[in-house]
Design a protein around this motif. Structure first.
Motif, PDB file in Angstrom:
ATOM      1  N   CYS A 406       8.822  -6.928  -0.380  1.00  0.00           N
ATOM      2  CA  CYS A 406       8.080  -8.050  -0.959  1.00  0.00           C
ATOM      3  C   CYS A 406       8.605  -8.325  -2.359  1.00  0.00           C
ATOM      4  O   CYS A 406       9.202  -7.453  -2.973  1.00  0.00           O
ATOM      5  CB  CYS A 406       6.572  -7.758  -1.002  1.00  0.00           C
ATOM      6  N   PRO A 407       8.377  -9.528  -2.888  1.00  0.00           N
ATOM      7  CA  PRO A 407       8.784  -9.814  -4.267  1.00  0.00           C
ATOM      8  C   PRO A 407       8.149  -8.792  -5.206  1.00  0.00           C
ATOM      9  O   PRO A 407       6.958  -8.489  -5.088  1.00  0.00           O
ATOM     10  CB  PRO A 407       8.233 -11.218  -4.506  1.00  0.00           C
ATOM     11  N   THR A 408       8.946  -8.275  -6.102  1.00  0.00           N
ATOM     12  CA  THR A 408       8.509  -7.171  -6.958  1.00  0.00           C
ATOM     13  C   THR A 408       9.111  -7.338  -8.335  1.00  0.00           C
ATOM     14  O   THR A 408      10.217  -7.873  -8.476  1.00  0.00           O
ATOM     15  CB  THR A 408       9.018  -5.827  -6.359  1.00  0.00           C
ATOM     16  N   SER A 409       8.380  -6.917  -9.376  1.00  0.00           N
ATOM     17  CA  SER A 409       9.029  -6.631 -10.650  1.00  0.00           C
ATOM     18  C   SER A 409       8.164  -5.702 -11.470  1.00  0.00           C
ATOM     19  O   SER A 409       7.047  -5.368 -11.068  1.00  0.00           O
ATOM     20  CB  SER A 409       9.414  -7.878 -11.433  1.00  0.00           C
ATOM     21  N   MET A 410       8.708  -5.289 -12.609  1.00  0.00           N
ATOM     22  CA  MET A 410       8.023  -4.296 -13.442  1.00  0.00           C
ATOM     23  C   MET A 410       7.926  -4.757 -14.889  1.00  0.00           C
ATOM     24  O   MET A 410       8.703  -5.590 -15.354  1.00  0.00           O
ATOM     25  CB  MET A 410       8.767  -2.961 -13.399  1.00  0.00           C
ATOM     26  N   ILE A 411       6.961  -4.145 -15.567  1.00  0.00           N
ATOM     27  CA  ILE A 411       6.737  -4.389 -17.000  1.00  0.00           C
ATOM     28  C   ILE A 411       6.837  -3.034 -17.698  1.00  0.00           C
ATOM     29  O   ILE A 411       6.180  -2.079 -17.261  1.00  0.00           O
ATOM     30  CB  ILE A 411       5.307  -4.962 -17.222  1.00  0.00           C
ATOM     31  N   PHE A 412       7.642  -2.955 -18.747  1.00  0.00           N
ATOM     32  CA  PHE A 412       7.736  -1.702 -19.498  1.00  0.00           C
ATOM     33  C   PHE A 412       7.079  -1.840 -20.859  1.00  0.00           C
ATOM     34  O   PHE A 412       7.149  -2.910 -21.485  1.00  0.00           O
ATOM     35  CB  PHE A 412       9.208  -1.310 -19.743  1.00  0.00           C
TER      36      PHE A 412
END
Lengths: 464, 464
Positions: A406-412
């Motif tokens: 699935c569409p995914t991303s992250m925040i750091f």
């Protein structure tokens, strides 16, 4: 109020509660408290191994907290817990926030924990403000992300994604000296769920993950938010060097096949190769036999973790290692390691690849949602335009596996001196809250975007 | 017949029985049998840790066998077992043969075991031939010579010699992960004797020890008997390197304080120092924390065993190590170890000296008895003059401690490829028997010498 009806100002006015978020983080850290490093009450690390009694208590808290906020919870056959808050169109998959509540044996209070508690905080903000989302919104706690107890990291998002067979994961045996398996421990603590651990059974429209950076780059660059565009490639190897056990007092240096001396040269060499190739090589585990002060070790086994931005660099490192380690074992001088050494008898070496994760690229729609969320969240800070940084994650995360399905991303967010997997791991409360704010805003913006487009981004590209 | 009445021919005609000796060796190896390395019934190693159930059975055999041969046995407070066969003048201390029945965890069938069983074989020859000695003759089985289970080698001859306090030895805790102490295990297996472990309570007129060489020199030189004139000096150190646990994927090489990389350089450097100084340096134990594939180790502890012919060489090595290891930890390039490495953050290092054994010189009277015994034992072999070699022992033995309190020397026999502390340790039956023959003849010659001189060599020089 429905997200569709909110203008930018109203949307941005939805704010996480920093005090409440920090209280949740530290409250859950009562289970599996680790080493004390400072005098403050919260200045201890964490030691909450996956599926331990402490992990069970943290899970119970997660289920109770999310159900109290109106969520429906589901536990799958890997113990992954999905908490879903209904939207308008509940026939469609939820937009998820996810991370993990397990830690390293000498871990800290933020790695994984921040991501899950920020998800719970998001649910609280939505409830407090009577926000109605078009699609359901979920929070997922993934099992055994660390792989510290059951030696395969991200094992349960891996099963969900179809990348790891259920049986292999269930049969994972805990590290020495324990004997339990993942399945036996899931059963023991009551988290062997009845629904299949599968992206087909529990689909996600998207997966957003807030995490501490675990490296020093944001702090060094004075940035507040990392917009993570992907994850570096890595491989885990097990190296076994076989020499011969002999007496330390009676065996001259020439007559030795010293497996530890040989392994020491390999560890040093892997570091040199990493330097030359601009990537990372690390040994975190080393065991030797027989283990007696006056016996030259005849057998040494060690781990080697290779990471690089590009798959091709990891492949090149693997090539060097499989070429050079047998040479080092045979006594050949590789890169001058043998200068001033006494040539001994040859050792032999075997190299096993345990795990490989190719470089991951996150989804443009998710990255775009995070970018506009960060812009909103940082707007009130001085120099707000200069507080974000696009980056690649050095560590693997459950988002690596979700990104396959699935569409995914992250925040750091920055952590002090880049320290992680250490009791002293630390993220400032205002940075935790800022990260949680970006997470909340990313989910809301993604939900609105889905609503506007009335599309679910296609599953087709998501094949392994 | 009294030894005094025997001429050289008669004395030399007293012969050990090779078959019987080998039967005793292999019979006792039923207790604590280790790893199989060949297809033959006796082609297995030994794993008979001190004061284990297997050790108890071997001890019981020793007591029964010696008592059946007319000996009186005494067990002291360290579990040392003294079996004494009366002579004419029983008011004087016995001439002893001694070694040990405990083994390394992956040891062989000869280290220690040969010395004790050859003592029993000596008693059998004396009994078979109705030999009367002027002074009593004894065989001693020393406890925990290996120091493999309770980490202090030769601990119980050390207590006997007054070099190690009884309490320290009693409180020695078995190596990880066990929790028993030497005293608790002595009690458990019924070998906590009531008599003091002391050279004053149980004096010895002399101590002879037959042992495999545990090194390759005799075999390489085609010799049959080593006349051991002393034991090399050694020191055991524990080195602890402290860095910082950090994530392997997110911590760039510059930001690491990698305790294992640092320890690897130290191990390599110690080997180089040993090469330069013509001595030995060995690491047999290494433990790291926290021990996870994706965590850079923040702490590594390893053993360092330094040995040299001369005390001054060991001191020089210690000086180099205490000077250079902190430099390596701080990141200074010592002997070019850092070539092609990325400079990281500094580690710290602590060095503890656990044990020190100065160079030992054996007693001329004992060496002389062994020399004439070897000449007699080898007389029938072709090229008999060229089959002995004077040498220094590389390993510590109980004879190091007895030499502080009574005239002492040792006899070495070759072992295959110099391999010891290994299941494949092997000594040919004819070499075992030849060694036992030299041992028997040494004791008889020493007894006769004592009788002629009517002296006991003075105790005064034997101070620690």
């Amino acid at each position: 109020m429905h997200t569709r009806e909110m203008n930018e100002e109203l949307l941005s006015s939805l704010k996480v509660n920093q005090t409440r978020l920090m209280e949740d983080i530290h409250y859950t850290c009562q289970w599996g408290t680790g080493e004390k490093w400072g005098s403050g009450e919260t200045e201890t690390g964490m030691s909450r191994l996956a599926l331990s009694d402490a992990d069970k208590k943290a899970r119970d808290w997660f289920v109770q907290a999310t159900e109290a906020l109106g969520c429906h919870t589901t536990v799958d056959s890997m113990g992954n817990i999905f908490a879903v808050r209904p939207g308008v169109r509940n026939d469609k998959p939820p937009t998820y926030v996810g991370s993990h509540l397990d830690t390293q044996p000498t871990g800290g209070r933020y790695d994984g924990i921040l991501g899950v508690t920020a998800g719970v905080e998001m649910l609280k903000v939505l409830a407090d403000n009577w926000v109605e989302t078009e699609y359901p919104v979920g929070v997922v706690n993934w099992t055994n992300e660390e792989g510290a107890r059951f030696p395969m990291s991200m094992s349960s998002s891996g099963v969900w994604a179809g990348a790891i067979p259920l049986e292999s994961a269930h049969n994972l045996r805990e590290v020495h000296p324990g004997t339990a398996t993942m399945k036996s421990e899931l059963e023991r603590i009551g988290y062997l769920g009845s629904v299949p651990a599968s992206h087909e059974h529990t689909p996600m429209a998207a997966h957003f993950e807030l995490h501490i950076e675990q490296g020093p780059l944001l702090e060094i660059a004075n940035k507040k938010i990392g917009i993570v565009k992907g994850v570096q490639a890595y491989k885990w190897l097990t190296i076994t060097v076989t020499g011969r056990d002999t007496h330390t007092g009676t065996t001259d240096l020439k007559s030795r096949a010293d497996a530890l001396l040989c392994a020491s040269k390999m560890i040093l060499h892997s570091h040199r190769l990493a330097t030359t190739n601009g990537c990372l090589a690390s040994t975190g585990i080393l065991n030797l036999k027989p283990g007696s002060t006056n016996t030259v070790p005849g057998s040494v086994t060690f781990s080697l973790d290779i990471r690089a931005q590009k798959d091709s660099t990891v492949s090149r490192m693997l090539h060097h290692i499989t070429t050079d380690f047998p040479l080092i074992a045979s006594g050949t001088d590789v890169l001058g390691s043998n200068a001033n050494c006494t040539p001994g008898l040859p050792c032999s070496v075997s190299i096993t690849e345990d795990f490989s994760s190719p470089a991951t690229l996150f989804h443009p729609e998710c990255i775009s949602a995070v970018t506009s969320a960060a812009s909103s969240a940082l707007a009130e800070l001085p120099n707000s335009k200069n507080l974000v940084m696009e980056m690649t994650s050095g560590a693997g995360h459950d988002s690596v596996y979700t990104s396959k399905r699935c569409p995914t991303s992250m925040i750091f967010v920055p952590c002090r001196e880049g320290v992680s997997h250490n009791p002293e791991e630390y993220c400032k409360p205002e940075d935790c809250a800022l990260g949680a704010q970006v997470l909340l805003q990313s989910v809301l913006r993604f939900d609105r975007r889905r609503d506007e487009q009335r599309v679910t981004w296609k599953q087709e590209p998501y094949t392994l």
